[in-house]
Design an enzyme around this catalytic site. Sequence first.
Site, PDB file in Angstrom:
ATOM      1  N   ASP A 155       0.908  -1.283  -0.001  1.00  0.00           N
ATOM      2  CA  ASP A 155      -0.112  -0.006   0.057  1.00  0.00           C
ATOM      3  C   ASP A 155       0.877   1.137  -0.055  1.00  0.00           C
ATOM      4  O   ASP A 155       1.983   1.419   0.647  1.00  0.00           O
ATOM      5  CB  ASP A 155      -0.826   0.122   1.188  1.00  0.00           C
ATOM      6  CG  ASP A 155      -1.833   1.113   1.250  1.00  0.00           C
ATOM      7  OD1 ASP A 155      -2.704   1.419   0.157  1.00  0.00           O
ATOM      8  OD2 ASP A 155      -1.536   2.152   2.382  1.00  0.00           O
ATOM      9  N   GLU A 192       1.643   0.385  -4.943  1.00  0.00           N
ATOM     10  CA  GLU A 192       1.180   1.859  -5.499  1.00  0.00           C
ATOM     11  C   GLU A 192       2.486   2.586  -5.497  1.00  0.00           C
ATOM     12  O   GLU A 192       2.928   3.125  -4.525  1.00  0.00           O
ATOM     13  CB  GLU A 192       0.310   2.274  -4.376  1.00  0.00           C
ATOM     14  CG  GLU A 192      -1.327   1.262  -4.485  1.00  0.00           C
ATOM     15  CD  GLU A 192      -2.244   2.033  -3.372  1.00  0.00           C
ATOM     16  OE1 GLU A 192      -3.194   2.054  -3.937  1.00  0.00           O
ATOM     17  OE2 GLU A 192      -1.818   2.294  -2.340  1.00  0.00           O
TER      18      GLU A 192
END
Length: 539
Positions: A155, A192
């Site tokens: 993340d 990400e």
Amino acid sequence: MRSTKATTDCDVASSGPASTEQQECTAETRADDGFNWGYDPFHYTTPEGSYATDPDGPLRTLEYREMVKAVNGLGMRLVTDNVYNHTYEGGQSEKSVLDKIVPGYYHRLTPDTGEIETSICCFNTATERTMMEKLMVDSVVTWARDYKVTGFRFDLMGHHSLATMQAVRAALDELTVAEDGVDGRSIYLYGEGWNFGEVADDARFVQATQGNLAGTGIGSFNDRMRDAVHGGSPFDEDPRGQGFATGLFTEPNGSGVGGSAADQENRLLYLQDRIKVGLAGNLRDYVFTDCTGQQISGGDFDATGYAGDPSETVNYVDAHDNETLADILTLKLNPDLSPAERGRMNTVAQATTALSQGVSFWHAGTDLLRSKSLDRDSYDSGDWFNRVDWSWQENTFGSGLPGAWRNEDKWQYMRPLLERADELRPSAEDIAAAKGRALDLLRMRTSSPLFHIGDAEGIQQRVSFPDGGPDQARGVITMQVSDDGATDLDPDLEEIVVVFNATPDEVSQTVAGARNGFRLHPVQADGSDPVVRGSSAEP
């Protein structure tokens, strides 16, 4: 725990498709309803107990191990979503851990006031510091070695340093079947690679962002192709901007967002080129003919290509963040299109990832035209807006106006569409048709090694776009994948031609054919789509 889960007795199912009653009901319990995306890290290397039959004892560890073993036993890979970039709380709060061990060390602090940075959402960790990096590396190794997790998705990976991600990669690479029971080199890392916040533009260290990851073998999500397929960005003020698979120029929605017809045409050609780079693995050094007729590399084409290897690109058109693909299409497509036509555009959008080089990523329910009733950020919207009908009977569009806490500024665009839910909602037959086409895409992707060339040099040699330059078809992309390289990748095929037709019309494309001519792919010739079964490939 189930005993403390907050529930509501509202009859949300009987409220209108554009009503605020559903969100008003779910808002009462959304902080305590037990619905959680898992972004509240507490103990990084301990299984969280929400899904265990007994969350307070060792059974949660046993059941987690049993789950991973069962998935691996099916021949699948299990990927965890890892949130090492922040903790849920800091300081002396109840669920603060790291700040109680060494106050001010494990979190990234503002340079002026010494407060904990919160650009991500909560309390940002400082994985660039030696012991926080060690905690992260040791934690990942534990999940891989002791729990047999076979992939890790990070993340907001851009808030970690490139050095930290490389340390994770190096530690996994040391794991062997003989010594550790797992081949660490086979474990895939991706995340990400966004660039924002206090670390943006390498302000504090070299970040693990898209362009910086080239050559590491670590993947990142490709928002370039995503936005070209959609049109615009998830953060646009007006969400009706169109793209390749949403009707730009070829099927205008009448919003005026795209400008004149000439503006839309030029924009479409530009987006088609961005998609071509994505189809070729989003490689920075991939050379092709752009819409002006010039030879250009992916990296030089408006910084589209950033990967050094196709494994470093994760192509996708929707994920848990932002609207689902079906909702994006509802917002952007010509409002007069039927649910069946919308379903077909869903397949066109999916095809850009399914038939691309690199890693293809699909969101749960994309194949079922899943809707969140246009909710653009549903992390705290509970089961009502996030539910998926796995019986394929409904896509849940028209479940009410999504929560004001994340969507109110877009209600002016959402409400008119939700009021037409009976017209726009796909039938069970539409959903089944979309599911069938999606399965056909997956069968085609796995049918030939030519869809998985695996290295940048091979992609440059084998992947081309014969219909390039200023005269190329509008709304159509033709990709040719040849098996004429130094190695024969597919003994059964000389060449594959893929035509992505995002227009409302039947089109014909002429390409220089293989020696024995072309035929419709066997999956399609015997597939779920009667329209495709009726198409042809002639010598």
